[in-house]
Design a protein around this motif. Structure first.
Motif, PDB file in Angstrom:
ATOM      1  N   TYR A  73      45.434  46.750  42.005  1.00  0.00           N
ATOM      2  CA  TYR A  73      44.112  47.057  41.465  1.00  0.00           C
ATOM      3  C   TYR A  73      43.062  46.051  41.910  1.00  0.00           C
ATOM      4  CZ  TYR A  73      45.611  50.983  38.646  1.00  0.00           C
ATOM      5  OH  TYR A  73      46.072  52.218  38.259  1.00  0.00           O
TER       6      TYR A  73
ATOM      7  N   LYS B 115      36.186  49.901  44.375  1.00  0.00           N
ATOM      8  CA  LYS B 115      36.174  51.311  44.763  1.00  0.00           C
ATOM      9  C   LYS B 115      36.320  52.251  43.573  1.00  0.00           C
ATOM     10  CE  LYS B 115      38.305  50.319  49.266  1.00  0.00           C
ATOM     11  NZ  LYS B 115      39.482  50.577  50.137  1.00  0.00           N
ATOM     12  N   ILE B 116      36.729  51.705  42.433  1.00  0.00           N
ATOM     13  CA  ILE B 116      36.947  52.555  41.262  1.00  0.00           C
ATOM     14  C   ILE B 116      35.603  53.009  40.702  1.00  0.00           C
ATOM     15  CG2 ILE B 116      37.840  52.627  38.909  1.00  0.00           C
ATOM     16  CD1 ILE B 116      39.913  50.527  39.773  1.00  0.00           C
ATOM     17  N   TYR B 117      35.456  54.321  40.568  1.00  0.00           N
ATOM     18  CA  TYR B 117      34.213  54.853  40.015  1.00  0.00           C
ATOM     19  C   TYR B 117      34.513  56.110  39.207  1.00  0.00           C
ATOM     20  CZ  TYR B 117      29.872  57.373  39.525  1.00  0.00           C
ATOM     21  OH  TYR B 117      28.818  58.068  38.989  1.00  0.00           O
TER      22      TYR B 117
ATOM     23  N   GLY C  77      39.496  47.656  32.770  1.00  0.00           N
ATOM     24  CA  GLY C  77      38.890  47.910  34.075  1.00  0.00           C
ATOM     25  C   GLY C  77      37.654  47.068  34.302  1.00  0.00           C
ATOM     26  N   GLN C  78      36.594  47.696  34.746  1.00  0.00           N
ATOM     27  CA  GLN C  78      35.342  46.992  35.024  1.00  0.00           C
ATOM     28  C   GLN C  78      34.527  46.708  33.761  1.00  0.00           C
ATOM     29  OE1 GLN C  78      34.103  50.226  37.401  1.00  0.00           O
ATOM     30  NE2 GLN C  78      34.776  49.348  39.348  1.00  0.00           N
TER      31      GLN C  78
ATOM     32  N   ASP D  39      41.563  56.852  30.848  1.00  0.00           N
ATOM     33  CA  ASP D  39      42.081  56.925  32.226  1.00  0.00           C
ATOM     34  C   ASP D  39      43.024  55.767  32.548  1.00  0.00           C
ATOM     35  OD1 ASP D  39      41.268  59.316  33.182  1.00  0.00           O
ATOM     36  OD2 ASP D  39      39.775  58.554  34.575  1.00  0.00           O
ATOM     37  N   THR D  40      43.878  55.444  31.613  1.00  0.00           N
ATOM     38  CA  THR D  40      44.838  54.350  31.777  1.00  0.00           C
ATOM     39  C   THR D  40      46.253  54.778  31.443  1.00  0.00           C
ATOM     40  OG1 THR D  40      43.179  52.660  31.265  1.00  0.00           O
ATOM     41  CG2 THR D  40      45.468  52.046  30.932  1.00  0.00           C
TER      42      THR D  40
ATOM     43  N   GLN E 144      45.234  54.744  43.729  1.00  0.00           N
ATOM     44  CA  GLN E 144      45.807  53.838  42.737  1.00  0.00           C
ATOM     45  C   GLN E 144      47.131  53.258  43.259  1.00  0.00           C
ATOM     46  OE1 GLN E 144      44.241  53.288  39.826  1.00  0.00           O
ATOM     47  NE2 GLN E 144      42.911  55.030  39.534  1.00  0.00           N
TER      48      GLN E 144
END
Length: 221
Positions: free
Chosen positions: A11, A17-19, A45-46, A108-109, A156
């Motif tokens: 990760y 890049k995660i959006y 995440g972010q 989303d995990t 992922q």
């Protein structure tokens, strides 16, 4: 079997890049009208979801905590949320006392975890008796699932697991959770503005919630 350290480093490589669109996050969080107390995001995440929650709960929120395995994602979350406790930790073995939180959020995990049973046991352990658990899962009965699974490119470091409504419902209830309500999210066939019409249609035809790309569950114990 991929190790937790390898997952974290995987990760790190894709952190920028995660959006996911704000529309999706808003659709998920709209399921809860009253964020308050001590809140944990498992898989922070972010930090975008936890940041959204801060604006919704405002002065009713006592504390914010986020955990993740990725050092880079944790750095990004700390910049966005300097007021929060952002920690490197494993959802399947969380470093918190029993009954520490009023909310546990997992967006989303869940589908990327290695041990769903252990994760749910941990969520139940750290939640207070009147606490709430909000979790999203990808839906293998999405009406576009077959074409999606053929064409998608997974970036992922681990493969996601796809649930259907009954499978996730049974998993939650077998671990002592009571489902307050649920809804479909993200897309039936369309994203963006056209998805708003799908949401209206699902209000009158509730079975459509079980055919959307994601399913959101709001639970208590």
């Amino acid at each position: 079997m991929i190790t937790k350290d390898e997952i974290g480093k995987g990760y790190d490589k894709i952190a920028e890049k995660i959006y996911v669109s704000d529309d999706f996050y808003n659709e998920v969080l709209d399921i809860e009208p009253n964020f308050k107390g001590d809140i944990l995001e498992a898989g922070v995440g972010q930090g975008v979801v936890l940041d959204n929650i801060t604006h919704r709960g405002d002065k009713n929120i006592h504390s914010l905590t986020g955990i993740d395995l990725s050092d880079r994602l944790l750095e990004m979350a700390r910049i966005l949320l300097p007021q929060a406790a952002i920690l490197k930790a494993d959802i399947e073995r969380m470093p918190f006392d029993d009954a520490s939180f009023d909310f546990v959020i997992m967006v989303d995990t869940f589908q990327y975890l290695q041990d769903f049973e252990s994760a749910l046991c941990e969520v139940r352990r750290v939640l207070r008796s009147d606490g709430k658990f909000i979790v999203t899962v990808p839906n293998k009965k999405w009406i576009l699932f077959k074409s999606y699974i053929t064409l998608r490119k997974n970036i992922q470091p681990v493969e996601d697991y796809f649930f259907d409504f009954d499978e996730m419902k049974n998993l939650l209830t077998s671990h002592g959770f009571k489902i307050i309500n649920y809804r479909g999210a993200d897309a039936l066939r369309f994203y963006g503005r056209r998805h708003q019409w799908e949401r209206i249609l699902a209000h009158f035809l509730p079975f459509l919630h079980k055919r959307m790309k994601k399913i959101v569950f709001r639970c208590t114990m």
